[in-house]
Scaffold this motif. Structure first.
Motif, mmCIF file in Angstrom:
data_model
loop_
_atom_site.group_PDB
_atom_site.id
_atom_site.type_symbol
_atom_site.label_atom_id
_atom_site.label_comp_id
_atom_site.label_asym_id
_atom_site.label_seq_id
_atom_site.Cartn_x
_atom_site.Cartn_y
_atom_site.Cartn_z
ATOM 1 N N LEU A 273 13.809 -22.555 5.234
ATOM 2 C CA LEU A 273 12.671 -23.316 5.751
ATOM 3 C C LEU A 273 12.782 -23.355 7.274
ATOM 4 O O LEU A 273 13.561 -24.142 7.822
ATOM 5 C CB LEU A 273 12.677 -24.740 5.193
ATOM 6 C CG LEU A 273 11.550 -25.658 5.648
ATOM 7 C CD1 LEU A 273 10.208 -25.122 5.156
ATOM 8 C CD2 LEU A 273 11.769 -27.068 5.143
ATOM 9 N N PRO A 274 12.060 -22.478 7.986
ATOM 10 C CA PRO A 274 12.156 -22.467 9.444
ATOM 11 C C PRO A 274 11.839 -23.835 10.028
ATOM 12 O O PRO A 274 10.809 -24.443 9.713
ATOM 13 C CB PRO A 274 11.098 -21.429 9.847
ATOM 14 C CG PRO A 274 10.930 -20.560 8.643
ATOM 15 C CD PRO A 274 11.138 -21.465 7.477
ATOM 16 N N LEU A 275 12.727 -24.340 10.877
ATOM 17 C CA LEU A 275 12.542 -25.680 11.421
ATOM 18 C C LEU A 275 11.320 -25.766 12.325
ATOM 19 O O LEU A 275 10.713 -26.836 12.455
ATOM 20 C CB LEU A 275 13.800 -26.107 12.175
ATOM 21 C CG LEU A 275 15.052 -26.295 11.310
ATOM 22 C CD1 LEU A 275 16.218 -26.779 12.161
ATOM 23 C CD2 LEU A 275 14.798 -27.272 10.176
ATOM 24 N N LEU A 278 8.617 -26.663 10.073
ATOM 25 C CA LEU A 278 8.745 -28.040 9.611
ATOM 26 C C LEU A 278 8.367 -29.042 10.687
ATOM 27 O O LEU A 278 7.896 -30.141 10.390
ATOM 28 C CB LEU A 278 10.185 -28.291 9.149
ATOM 29 C CG LEU A 278 10.493 -29.648 8.523
ATOM 30 C CD1 LEU A 278 9.639 -29.868 7.289
ATOM 31 C CD2 LEU A 278 11.970 -29.734 8.167
ATOM 32 N N ARG A 279 8.552 -28.663 11.953
ATOM 33 C CA ARG A 279 8.264 -29.598 13.038
ATOM 34 C C ARG A 279 6.774 -29.732 13.342
ATOM 35 O O ARG A 279 6.376 -30.595 14.112
ATOM 36 C CB ARG A 279 9.010 -29.173 14.314
ATOM 37 C CG ARG A 279 10.485 -29.582 14.314
ATOM 38 C CD ARG A 279 11.071 -29.466 15.706
ATOM 39 N NE ARG A 279 11.218 -28.075 16.103
ATOM 40 C CZ ARG A 279 12.350 -27.380 15.976
ATOM 41 N NH1 ARG A 279 13.421 -27.960 15.453
ATOM 42 N NH2 ARG A 279 12.415 -26.128 16.354
ATOM 43 N N ALA A 287 4.368 -33.460 4.234
ATOM 44 C CA ALA A 287 5.471 -33.563 3.282
ATOM 45 C C ALA A 287 5.944 -35.006 3.133
ATOM 46 O O ALA A 287 6.220 -35.475 2.024
ATOM 47 C CB ALA A 287 6.623 -32.667 3.734
ATOM 48 N N VAL A 288 6.053 -35.736 4.232
ATOM 49 C CA VAL A 288 6.491 -37.132 4.160
ATOM 50 C C VAL A 288 5.447 -37.994 3.461
ATOM 51 O O VAL A 288 5.784 -38.911 2.698
ATOM 52 C CB VAL A 288 6.791 -37.672 5.572
ATOM 53 C CG1 VAL A 288 7.160 -39.154 5.520
ATOM 54 C CG2 VAL A 288 7.927 -36.882 6.211
ATOM 55 N N ALA A 410 6.322 -23.334 1.377
ATOM 56 C CA ALA A 410 5.536 -24.524 1.736
ATOM 57 C C ALA A 410 5.223 -25.367 0.506
ATOM 58 O O ALA A 410 5.334 -26.597 0.536
ATOM 59 C CB ALA A 410 4.242 -24.098 2.425
ATOM 60 N N SER A 411 4.835 -24.712 -0.590
ATOM 61 C CA SER A 411 4.593 -25.435 -1.828
ATOM 62 C C SER A 411 5.855 -26.135 -2.306
ATOM 63 O O SER A 411 5.828 -27.286 -2.750
ATOM 64 C CB SER A 411 4.097 -24.461 -2.905
ATOM 65 O OG SER A 411 3.998 -25.091 -4.154
#
Length: 472
Positions: A273-275, A278-279, A287-288, A410-411
């Motif tokens: 999962l490339p950070l 995610l950022r 996601a949160v 991503a899913s």
């Protein structure tokens, strides 16, 4: 716009309508994918009313009951990133079908379980099958319906499967437990899984493989360890107490696992999962949000199920009927939000859904120590509607932020955080019921914590969900 149809976006003459046969075939991938997702979610909700009966027949403690529920969820959540990475590497259709096969076999094992440890073990394997199914489900929909409007509608109907499963689960579970026995709550997965396999193999196109994508096993191990430690610590808090060294140590190790995952992904040449991805606000925030609304909803369903059966003396079927107002609204809300998203964008839907759900749980918490059931109907309906109303928009936000090469990942990320939310909601709710001075006080505290989670999700949606998504 209907699936299988397109129109010229530049004012040109639209292509001719497809023949009826092609139009019918265009729905087949959606039905295949949704059948698998339905089975996975049904296995959560159908068990909520059955697990007290299972606990009595197998002489399970409250901790054992929690592990029957959370054993499935923690493996499901822990291995979702692995399932997503395998789908991107080996092809999402292949991994999806493998997951369905594992799910069918492990469901049969659950139905034959002679003891609590056997059932918990079979549930762990069942969670692994679910972890292979769910990431591929969204990736296959994105592959089958590339047009934004069609994809938005597909995501809405995918979300409605959760609503249908949530609606059918408690009622169906109560009916089966009251008539033919609890083992049938697992046997029902066999015909659903068989239909899913047939539809997928016949109507879903093969997915591209990316053999160059590494699986990054150290990162996968860190995720599994973090989820297992967090869930285990919360489960044990109900038996040992929150200040017990085992509980505190488990929570500390869960945090260390999360740090190890972040460090590994920063250093890995081919991260799971490339950070940087995610950022992004849409990916990380979405996601949160998924974590928070699953925490609130499934924590409510679990604690309410125990409240209705253990303190009010409801049967399994009566508990399913009592929970129906909450879960029935999820089906209607998912379909409605899928249609509205194309006009309003995702942000208003997610914010309004989270605020409504927060109001529902806050109303339950404020209803008093022993409220009449009639006073709980509106809070349950608000929580169920609001949660599902926000699901389509948050799903579209996360999937729209991901490059196509990382659709499975991503899913997996989105569903990992959601299942972590479910596991922590169930574990914390059960712990509060045990550790509070009385069951009613623990239930009210659990509902208040869920309302706070929903309010936090609404704030995050304002900050992170695009005003107009790519699917709007």
């Amino acid at each position: 716009m209907e699936f299988g149809k397109s129109a010229g976006g530049d004012g040109s003459t639209p292509p001719p309508e497809p023949p009826p046969e092609l139009e019918r075939r265009s729905w087949a991938p959606l039905l295949a994918v949704c059948a698998g997702y339905f089975m996975v979610i049904l296995d959560v909700t159908i068990l909520n009313v059955a697990v007290p009966v299972i606990g009595r027949e197998l002489s399970a403690s409250l901790t054992g009951i929690q592990w029957i529920t959370d054993g499935y969820t923690l493996v499901f959540a822990g291995f979702l990133l692995t399932g997503g990475a395998l789908g991107d590497r080996l092809g999402n259709r292949r991994v999806f079908c493998a997951g369905v096969a594992v799910f069918i076999v492990s469901s049969a094992a659950c139905a034959l379980a002679p003891s609590t440890p056997f059932l918990v073990t079979a549930r762990l394997v069942e969670g692994l099958g679910a972890a292979l199914i769910v990431p591929g489900s969204l990736a296959l929909l994105q592959q089958a319906y590339p047009a934004p409007a069609a994809r938005s509608r597909a995501f809405g109907l995918w979300g409605s499967m959760a609503g249908i499963a949530a609606s059918a689960g408690p009622l169906l579970g109560g009916l089966l437990v009251s008539t033919v026995g609890w083992r049938w709550v697992f046997l029902i997965n066999l015909p659903v899984g068989a239909a899913c396999l047939v539809l997928t193999l016949r109507h879903v196109e093969r997915s591209p493989r990316r053999p160059g994508r590494a699986l990054d096993w150290p990162a996968q191990v860190a995720v599994v360890a973090g989820v297992a430690l967090l869930t285990g610590a919360l489960n044990e808090a109900g038996r040992r107490g929150w200040s017990d060294p085992v509980v505190l140590g488990g929570l500390a190790l869960a945090v260390l696992s999360a740090v190890a995952f972040a460090v590994r992904e920063r250093l890995a040449r081919s991260p799971a999962l490339p950070l940087d991805l995610l950022r992004t606000r849409a990916m990380g925030g979405g996601a949160v949000i998924g974590l928070l609304f699953n925490f609130g909803f499934y924590g409510m369903v679990f604690t309410a199920s125990l409240e209705f059966q253990q303190h009010r003396g409801y049967s399994a079927l009566e508990t399913g009927l009592a929970l129906f107002p909450a879960v029935a609204m999820t089906m209607f809300a998912s379909v409605l939000s899928g249609r509205l998203a194309r006009r309003t964008g995702d942000r208003p839907l997610v914010i309004s859904g989270m605020l409504l759900a927060a109001l529902g749980l806050a109303g339950w918490a404020a209803a008093g120590p022993d409220p009449a059931y009639a006073l709980l109907v509106a809070p349950m309906m608000a929580a169920g509607f609001g949660t599902s109303f926000a699901l389509t928009g948050s799903t579209a936000t996360v999937m729209g932020a991901a490059p196509s090469a990382y659709s499975g990942t991503a899913s997996a990320l989105f569903n990992t955080t959601r299942q972590i939310g479910s596991a922590t909601g169930v574990a914390l709710g059960g712990s509060l019921l045990v550790t509070a001075a009385d069951g009613g006080a623990g239930l009210r505290v659990s509902m208040a914590v869920g309302a706070l989670a929903y309010l936090t999700a609404a704030v995050l949606a304002w900050l992170c969900v695009p005003a107009k998504s790519r699917t709007a």
